[in-house]
Write an enzyme that holds these catalytic residues in place. Structure first.
Site, PDB file in Angstrom:
ATOM      1  N   ALA A 152      -5.603   2.745   3.545  1.00  0.00           N
ATOM      2  CA  ALA A 152      -5.784   1.293   3.632  1.00  0.00           C
ATOM      3  C   ALA A 152      -5.538   0.748   5.033  1.00  0.00           C
ATOM      4  O   ALA A 152      -6.095  -0.280   5.408  1.00  0.00           O
ATOM      5  CB  ALA A 152      -4.865   0.590   2.636  1.00  0.00           C
ATOM      6  N   GLY A 153      -4.711   1.436   5.829  1.00  0.00           N
ATOM      7  CA  GLY A 153      -4.435   0.956   7.176  1.00  0.00           C
ATOM      8  C   GLY A 153      -5.652   0.912   8.066  1.00  0.00           C
ATOM      9  O   GLY A 153      -5.660   0.211   9.082  1.00  0.00           O
ATOM     10  N   PRO A 198      -5.677  -6.681   3.354  1.00  0.00           N
ATOM     11  CA  PRO A 198      -4.280  -6.259   3.453  1.00  0.00           C
ATOM     12  C   PRO A 198      -4.109  -4.834   2.950  1.00  0.00           C
ATOM     13  O   PRO A 198      -4.809  -4.398   2.028  1.00  0.00           O
ATOM     14  CB  PRO A 198      -3.531  -7.256   2.555  1.00  0.00           C
ATOM     15  CG  PRO A 198      -4.569  -7.777   1.612  1.00  0.00           C
ATOM     16  CD  PRO A 198      -5.865  -7.764   2.369  1.00  0.00           C
ATOM     17  N   ASP A 199      -3.186  -4.081   3.595  1.00  0.00           N
ATOM     18  CA  ASP A 199      -2.866  -2.771   3.047  1.00  0.00           C
ATOM     19  C   ASP A 199      -1.949  -2.954   1.844  1.00  0.00           C
ATOM     20  O   ASP A 199      -1.740  -4.068   1.364  1.00  0.00           O
ATOM     21  CB  ASP A 199      -2.260  -1.860   4.118  1.00  0.00           C
ATOM     22  CG  ASP A 199      -0.923  -2.368   4.645  1.00  0.00           C
ATOM     23  OD1 ASP A 199      -0.364  -3.314   4.042  1.00  0.00           O
ATOM     24  OD2 ASP A 199      -0.445  -1.839   5.649  1.00  0.00           O
ATOM     25  N   PHE A 200      -1.369  -1.870   1.366  1.00  0.00           N
ATOM     26  CA  PHE A 200      -0.596  -1.977   0.136  1.00  0.00           C
ATOM     27  C   PHE A 200       0.891  -2.172   0.372  1.00  0.00           C
ATOM     28  O   PHE A 200       1.529  -2.952  -0.324  1.00  0.00           O
ATOM     29  CB  PHE A 200      -0.810  -0.709  -0.721  1.00  0.00           C
ATOM     30  CG  PHE A 200      -2.162  -0.658  -1.354  1.00  0.00           C
ATOM     31  CD1 PHE A 200      -2.382  -1.191  -2.617  1.00  0.00           C
ATOM     32  CD2 PHE A 200      -3.238  -0.076  -0.698  1.00  0.00           C
ATOM     33  CE1 PHE A 200      -3.634  -1.159  -3.210  1.00  0.00           C
ATOM     34  CE2 PHE A 200      -4.489  -0.031  -1.277  1.00  0.00           C
ATOM     35  CZ  PHE A 200      -4.688  -0.579  -2.534  1.00  0.00           C
ATOM     36  N   ARG A 201       1.464  -1.491   1.369  1.00  0.00           N
ATOM     37  CA  ARG A 201       2.921  -1.391   1.420  1.00  0.00           C
ATOM     38  C   ARG A 201       3.584  -2.057   2.614  1.00  0.00           C
ATOM     39  O   ARG A 201       4.800  -2.019   2.724  1.00  0.00           O
ATOM     40  CB  ARG A 201       3.328   0.089   1.385  1.00  0.00           C
ATOM     41  CG  ARG A 201       2.990   0.746   0.043  1.00  0.00           C
ATOM     42  CD  ARG A 201       3.386   2.202  -0.002  1.00  0.00           C
ATOM     43  NE  ARG A 201       3.238   2.748  -1.348  1.00  0.00           N
ATOM     44  CZ  ARG A 201       2.118   3.207  -1.855  1.00  0.00           C
ATOM     45  NH1 ARG A 201       1.027   3.207  -1.133  1.00  0.00           N
ATOM     46  NH2 ARG A 201       2.074   3.671  -3.083  1.00  0.00           N
ATOM     47  N   ASN A 258      -9.716   4.371  -0.032  1.00  0.00           N
ATOM     48  CA  ASN A 258     -10.062   2.958  -0.085  1.00  0.00           C
ATOM     49  C   ASN A 258     -11.185   2.688  -1.093  1.00  0.00           C
ATOM     50  O   ASN A 258     -12.065   3.527  -1.298  1.00  0.00           O
ATOM     51  CB  ASN A 258     -10.476   2.453   1.291  1.00  0.00           C
ATOM     52  CG  ASN A 258      -9.338   2.564   2.285  1.00  0.00           C
ATOM     53  OD1 ASN A 258      -8.173   2.652   1.900  1.00  0.00           O
ATOM     54  ND2 ASN A 258      -9.658   2.562   3.562  1.00  0.00           N
ATOM     55  N   ASP A 282     -12.881  -0.314  -0.762  1.00  0.00           N
ATOM     56  CA  ASP A 282     -13.563  -1.471  -0.166  1.00  0.00           C
ATOM     57  C   ASP A 282     -15.010  -1.190   0.212  1.00  0.00           C
ATOM     58  O   ASP A 282     -15.762  -2.096   0.559  1.00  0.00           O
ATOM     59  CB  ASP A 282     -12.794  -1.984   1.056  1.00  0.00           C
ATOM     60  CG  ASP A 282     -12.461  -0.882   2.057  1.00  0.00           C
ATOM     61  OD1 ASP A 282     -13.318   0.003   2.285  1.00  0.00           O
ATOM     62  OD2 ASP A 282     -11.351  -0.897   2.607  1.00  0.00           O
ATOM     63  N   HIS A 341     -10.577   7.581  -4.846  1.00  0.00           N
ATOM     64  CA  HIS A 341     -10.042   6.640  -5.833  1.00  0.00           C
ATOM     65  C   HIS A 341     -11.135   5.760  -6.433  1.00  0.00           C
ATOM     66  O   HIS A 341     -10.860   4.676  -6.943  1.00  0.00           O
ATOM     67  CB  HIS A 341      -8.936   5.800  -5.205  1.00  0.00           C
ATOM     68  CG  HIS A 341      -7.718   6.606  -4.868  1.00  0.00           C
ATOM     69  ND1 HIS A 341      -6.678   6.118  -4.118  1.00  0.00           N
ATOM     70  CD2 HIS A 341      -7.382   7.886  -5.176  1.00  0.00           C
ATOM     71  CE1 HIS A 341      -5.756   7.055  -3.983  1.00  0.00           C
ATOM     72  NE2 HIS A 341      -6.166   8.134  -4.616  1.00  0.00           N
ATOM     73  N   THR A 379      -2.899   5.925   6.587  1.00  0.00           N
ATOM     74  CA  THR A 379      -2.410   6.169   5.236  1.00  0.00           C
ATOM     75  C   THR A 379      -0.936   6.535   5.271  1.00  0.00           C
ATOM     76  O   THR A 379      -0.480   7.234   6.185  1.00  0.00           O
ATOM     77  CB  THR A 379      -3.203   7.272   4.526  1.00  0.00           C
ATOM     78  OG1 THR A 379      -2.560   7.599   3.284  1.00  0.00           O
ATOM     79  CG2 THR A 379      -3.301   8.529   5.372  1.00  0.00           C
ATOM     80  N   ASN A 430      -1.849   6.308  13.007  1.00  0.00           N
ATOM     81  CA  ASN A 430      -1.173   5.405  12.089  1.00  0.00           C
ATOM     82  C   ASN A 430      -0.168   4.567  12.873  1.00  0.00           C
ATOM     83  O   ASN A 430       0.157   4.884  14.021  1.00  0.00           O
ATOM     84  CB  ASN A 430      -0.451   6.213  10.997  1.00  0.00           C
ATOM     85  CG  ASN A 430      -0.188   5.406   9.742  1.00  0.00           C
ATOM     86  OD1 ASN A 430      -1.037   4.631   9.305  1.00  0.00           O
ATOM     87  ND2 ASN A 430       0.979   5.584   9.160  1.00  0.00           N
TER      88      ASN A 430
END
Length: 407
Positions: free
Chosen positions: A91-92, A100-103, A174, A176, A193, A268, A292
């Site tokens: 997601a990054g 937005p990413d997740f964490r 992702n 998206d 996913h 990630t 990252n």
């Protein structure tokens, strides 16, 4: 052996893949080993030949190791030599597009969802929770729908690798669809996913639905989309917690990773299995490069060093121990962590731009990025942070309405 590891002389590019090594005869292997050892010893001899104490400070100021390149230059050289690159994407990589990413604390999707009526933020992607309460996911799907966002320069970099014939496969977490929009060929893409490109009923005969029909339901405000005939809930083919990965995932991994000669891991946290475990599927000695914001991975999934003066000093101490060669060698030989890991920390966009510059690909990357901007005029790259905030606010508003309604 310490010098060989220190200066990243093993495995040399000429060894190539496992198939190539199996074709080599003993004379070829001996020549390769002799060349590597000679280069390593040559570094020691060149350092030992410093004639006076006055010359020592200049040598100390130089980068550790006459053959060592800065990490970004080293990775650029790896890119130029590689022929079978696998890229793992998280997601990054899409945050510059405004997703937005997740964490990430404060801005990540899970953080935004904490305040709403969910047993946990992750429940929005749980198949069991979806059966009980599908509305939160459908609201999220409407906000994250492909086409609401445009590919980034990092996505253009993936397309560039494909255009140059270097890309073996992209494995993306992702949902998206930005890899597709960037022009990564479908046969070079594994959406681990799932995807928004299709939809199915989750029960019964799991019949397929036209994704246009599903999107129309979302646009009409339907947050409990069901099959008109069976009543089964319908969702896009996104892999939820509790569901199996796409059927082609396993065979692709088995086929691709033994061929890989360079693994890039972009944006990630490597927290979700089995995706996180893919980093251990490459052959020993294959370079693994993390792009990252922070170091990541747990245990043996990925163990990356951070560059800089501290890392060079630690490596220098290790090199000094080579004098006690036979005492030092067993520890090295018993270490089963791959020796070719590099972490390039910072913004993914700037990092891929720098790598393209060092590889001589800057103009090609800019052309692809310009074509993406033209194809997606809504792309607000200059204010990606505001775009992410707006997306988060829209989702928060929708979820607030859902909480008020009690559904």
């Amino acid at each position: 052996l310490g010098l060989v590891a220190r200066h990243r002389l093993w495995p040399p590019p000429c060894l190539g893949t496992r198939a190539r090594r199996e074709e080599m005869d003993l004379r070829e292997i001996r020549a390769v080993v002799e060349d590597v050892v000679t280069r390593a010893l040559g570094t020691v001899l060149s350092r030992a030949s410093v004639p006076t104490a006055e010359a020592a400070p200049a040598a100390a100021d130089a980068p550790a190791g006459a053959t060592e390149l800065p990490d970004d230059e080293h990775v650029a050289q790896l890119l130029l030599r590689a022929e079978k690159v696998i890229v793992m994407v998280g997601a990054g990589m899409s945050t510059a597009a405004g997703i937005p990413d997740f964490r990430t604390p404060g801005t990540g999707l899970y953080y935004q969802l904490e305040k709403y009526q969910l047993p946990s933020p992750q429940a929005i992607f749980s198949i069991d929770y979806f059966r009980e309460r599908p509305q939160p996911f459908h609201l999220l799907a409407r906000e994250m729908w492909p086409g609401n966002f445009a590919p980034t320069e990092a996505h253009a970099f993936l397309r560039l690798l494909a255009d140059k014939g270097k890309l073996l496969r992209v494995y993306t977490q992702n949902i998206d669809g930005l890899e597709r929009l960037a022009g990564v060929p479908a046969d070079r893409l594994v959406e681990c996913h799932g995807t928004f490109a299709s939809a199915h009923a989750i029960d019964g005969d799991r019949r397929e639905f036209d994704i246009g029909w599903y999107k129309a339901q979302l646009d009409e405000g339907n947050t409990e989309i069901r099959c008109p005939e069976t009543g089964s809930l319908v969702k896009p083919d996104i892999v939820f917690f509790g569901e199996s990965l796409p059927p082609h995932f396993g065979p692709s991994v088995s086929s691709d990773f033994p061929q890989c000669d360079l693994l890039l891991i972009i944006g990630t946290s490597l927290m979700v299995m089995p995706f996180a475990g893919l980093v251990s599927h490459v052959e020993r000695g294959v370079p693994r490069v993390l792009l990252n914001m922070t170091l990541t991975g747990e245990g043996r999934r990925l163990k990356l060093r951070e560059g800089g003066a501290a890392a060079r000093e630690a490596a220098k101490r290790e090199e000094d121990e080579v004098e006690d060669f036979f005492a030092h060698a067993p520890a090295k030989l018993g270490n089963d962590e791959p020796p070719c890991d590099v972490a390039l920390l910072g913004d993914c966009e700037r990092t891929v731009r720098r790598l393209a510059e060092l590889a001589g690909w800057s103009s090609e990357l800019e052309q692809l990025s310009a074509a993406q901007r033209e194809a997606h005029p809504s792309r607000a790259r200059a204010d990606a942070g505001a775009s992410a905030a707006a997306s988060g606010e829209a989702l928060s508003s929708a979820m607030s309405q859902l909480a008020v309604s009690g559904t």
